[in-house]
Enzyme design. Structure first.
Site, short mmCIF file in Angstrom:
data_model
loop_
_atom_site.label_atom_id
_atom_site.label_comp_id
_atom_site.label_asym_id
_atom_site.label_seq_id
_atom_site.Cartn_x
_atom_site.Cartn_y
_atom_site.Cartn_z
N LYS A 161 0.82 -1.22 0.00
CA LYS A 161 0.00 0.00 0.00
C LYS A 161 0.85 1.26 0.00
O LYS A 161 0.38 2.33 -0.40
CB LYS A 161 -0.92 0.01 1.21
CG LYS A 161 -0.20 0.10 2.55
CD LYS A 161 -1.18 0.10 3.70
CE LYS A 161 -0.44 0.18 5.03
NZ LYS A 161 -1.37 0.14 6.17
N GLY A 162 2.09 1.15 0.45
CA GLY A 162 2.98 2.30 0.40
C GLY A 162 2.62 3.39 1.38
O GLY A 162 2.00 3.14 2.42
#
Length: 279
Positions: A161-162
């Site tokens: 998801k960063g």
């Protein structure tokens, strides 16, 4: 002139307008210029040196605590140190907020700061770079090493998801990313790097009390060199107190501090691999 709006002639810098003068003042010409060879903190006006600092004292809250803080501020080199807030935080400790003026300057114009030497690419550019310049998927492992249990930094770089609108390395189709989590001893990190034939190792260090991060980071370098694979991997350190300069001193290829995102790290890794013929 159009639409009925009146165009005024700006007042030139240094020109003193008369009270009846209705010409426009260009505010940008009225701001004091910075001398980059003598920079000091900015508070209310240019070059006033104003700073705010906060700290705790191991003494009970009261007039003596305030005076102790004021004297400490003076010994730190602050002019006119003033305690603007103090409060009892329990167990005979006092929290202090102080204002003062820094009397020192730095020569900003001639600073030399080591910086990571790699052009920043975006998600698509990095994957294309790997396909075109390396010709295979690369393997990156990351962890919070030693006793560090704070994974917020390594998760932001590695997890799919960063963070802050940027995908983590797990999302990159040309990168096999392995987030080993927290409290990973350097020996385990080395073992995993050998097992996965890692191209790059990312080490996050958030806990830095008593310089424990220096010991942990150095230990991993020693293990990689003893194993004979140090030059075969791109070694990157990251964390709130990690600078590129410190990382280089400890034997790493790069260091990244707060605000770093996955593309910053990935861009460096792939370009460093090509530069060192590790493809």
């Amino acid at each position: 002139m159009s639409g009925g709006a009146k165009e005024w002639t700006p007042i030139e810098p240094g020109e003193r307008p008369r009270p009846s003068d209705r010409r426009a003042v260009d505010w940008r010409t009225q701001i004091a210029k910075v001398d980059w060879t003598r920079v000091r903190p900015y508070g209310d006006t240019m070059d006033d040196g104003k700073v705010q600092l906060s700290f705790s004292l191991p003494v009970p809250d009261g007039p003596e605590a305030v005076e102790a803080a004021r004297q400490l501020g003076a010994k730190m080199g602050l002019a006119e140190p003033t305690v603007v807030h103090h409060e009892d935080i329990g167990e005979n400790f006092t929290f202090i907020v102080m204002y003062g003026s820094c009397v020192h300057t730095v020569d900003y114009a001639h600073l030399q700061v080591p910086k990571v030497d790699a052009a920043r690419m975006d998600f698509d550019e990095i994957n294309q770079f790997i396909r075109a310049q390396i010709g295979r998927k690369i393997t990156v492992i990351g962890a919070c090493a030693g006793t560090d249990a704070h994974t917020v930094g390594i998760d932001a770089i590695m997890n799919m998801k960063g963070y802050n609108g940027e995908y983590g390395l797990e999302r990159y189709p040309e990168i096999s990313a392995f987030n080993l989590g927290s409290q990973v001893e350097p020996e385990v990190l080395l073992q995993k790097a050998v097992e996965l034939e890692a191209d790059a190792i990312l080490v996050s260090q958030v806990v830095t009390q008593k310089d424990v991060h220096v010991h942990t980071l150095s230990a991993l370098v020693d293990l990689l060199e003893a194993e004979g694979i140090r030059r075969k991997v791109v070694l990157v350190a990251g964390g709130p107190r990690i600078t590129h300069e410190l990382a280089l001193e400890l034997g790493y290829d790069a260091g990244f501090g707060p605000g770093t995102l996955a593309p910053d790290v990935a861009s460096f890794i792939v370009q460093e691999m090509v530069r060192r013929n590790l493809a």
